[in-house]
Design an enzyme around this catalytic site. Structure first.
Site, short mmCIF file in Angstrom:
data_model
loop_
_atom_site.label_atom_id
_atom_site.label_comp_id
_atom_site.label_asym_id
_atom_site.label_seq_id
_atom_site.Cartn_x
_atom_site.Cartn_y
_atom_site.Cartn_z
N ARG A 180 0.84 -1.21 0.00
CA ARG A 180 0.00 0.00 0.00
C ARG A 180 0.87 1.26 0.00
O ARG A 180 0.56 2.24 -0.67
CB ARG A 180 -0.95 -0.01 1.20
CG ARG A 180 -2.00 -1.10 1.12
CD ARG A 180 -2.94 -1.07 2.32
NE ARG A 180 -3.81 0.10 2.28
CZ ARG A 180 -4.57 0.48 3.30
NH1 ARG A 180 -4.55 -0.19 4.44
NH2 ARG A 180 -5.35 1.55 3.19
N CYS A 235 -1.49 5.87 9.02
CA CYS A 235 -1.82 4.64 8.30
C CYS A 235 -2.90 4.99 7.29
O CYS A 235 -2.82 6.02 6.63
CB CYS A 235 -2.26 3.55 9.27
SG CYS A 235 -3.62 4.05 10.35
#
Length: 275
Positions: A180, A235
């Site tokens: 990611r 995050c």
């Protein structure tokens, strides 16, 4: 460890009047799972706090997928759970670490320092054949007076300044898995990649079989970061970054902040660049 307790400690203090236990089990894939699991069995005396109903606010244009909750509502529930300023609070999840850590961070933000995460979570507890119950406890109402600690919360503008190199002695940590971070894969958010200038320290590398790794191991994970620098962790939505936040604090880093809106907030501003 400073912010983590073991199951043996909790068992010893299980029935103490001044100890409160918080069940934070949750599934991002199925948000009702945690509450159902709590109803079936939980650590005796535990009160359930839901990630999205209690520990997050309503999603809007900005703020990310798990923004700050309504603090008055959160404090109301804490008081109903019998949590006051002097209460020792222990939060647990299933051993993922992230959901209990989110609660731990929220109480730290409210100025409550006597809060801990149960190492290994519920799976480790039941694995030792420790007691569980389906009984929902009722406590006498306590008085919780918050002392908001703004020093542990970073907003988008502060993160942008770090990203653009305008803030000296600062490090931005992307806590998501490498795929990611690199933009190879993005299963949740509308855009791929990471905030420019961020380094990658996947949060799950700080745990092993549901347990936080020892302090020396955490220090090795962050050995390339000067402890004197300001560190901001993020995050996708401000949940899985918190295990990194906690690990950094355990490793002796004093100046650590959580970008609670995280990447999902960052990309809500069209002008923000993505690497």
């Amino acid at each position: 460890m400073k912010h983590i307790v073991e199951k043996e400690w909790l068992l010893k203090h299980l029935n103490e009047e001044n100890v409160r236990i918080i069940d934070c089990r949750f599934s991002l894939a199925n948000p009702e799972t945690g509450g159902t699991e709590y109803e079936e069995a939980h650590i005796p005396g535990a009160v359930y706090f839901d990630l999205e109903k209690d520990l997050s606010g309503n999603v809007s244009g900005h703020g990310g997928r798990h923004p700050l909750p309504d603090l008055d509502g959160l404090i109301e529930k804490l008081e109903k759970a019998g949590i006051g300023e002097d209460t020792t609070v222990v939060a647990y999840d299933n051993g993922e670490g992230a959901f209990a850590a989110r609660f731990w961070w929220m109480l730290s933000y409210l100025g409550h320092n006597n809060v801990y995460v149960l190492n290994g979570g519920f799976k480790n507890w039941t694995g030792a054949n420790y007691p569980v119950t389906a009984e929902v406890p009722v406590f006498n109402r306590a008085s919780f007076r918050p002392a908001i600690n703004e020093a542990i919360l970073a907003d988008m503008e502060e993160v942008k300044a770090i990203s653009q190199g305008q803030t000296e002695n600062s490090v931005l940590i992307d806590s998501r898995e490498e795929k990611r971070y690199l933009g190879i894969e993005e299963p949740i958010d509308k855009k791929k990649g990471h905030i420019p200038g961020a380094i990658n320290k996947p949060w799950m590398q700080g745990l092993e079989e549901g347990h936080y790794k020892p302090i020396e191991d955490q220090k090795k994970r962050f050995a390339d970061i000067d402890p004197e620098k300001k560190v901001v962790v993020y995050c996708g939505s401000g949940v899985t970054a918190v295990p990194n936040y906690l690990a950094l604090k355990e490793a002796g880093y004093e100046n650590v902040k959580l970008y609670l809106g995280s990447f999902s907030d960052w990309i809500s501003y069209e002008e923000n660049e993505i690497e």
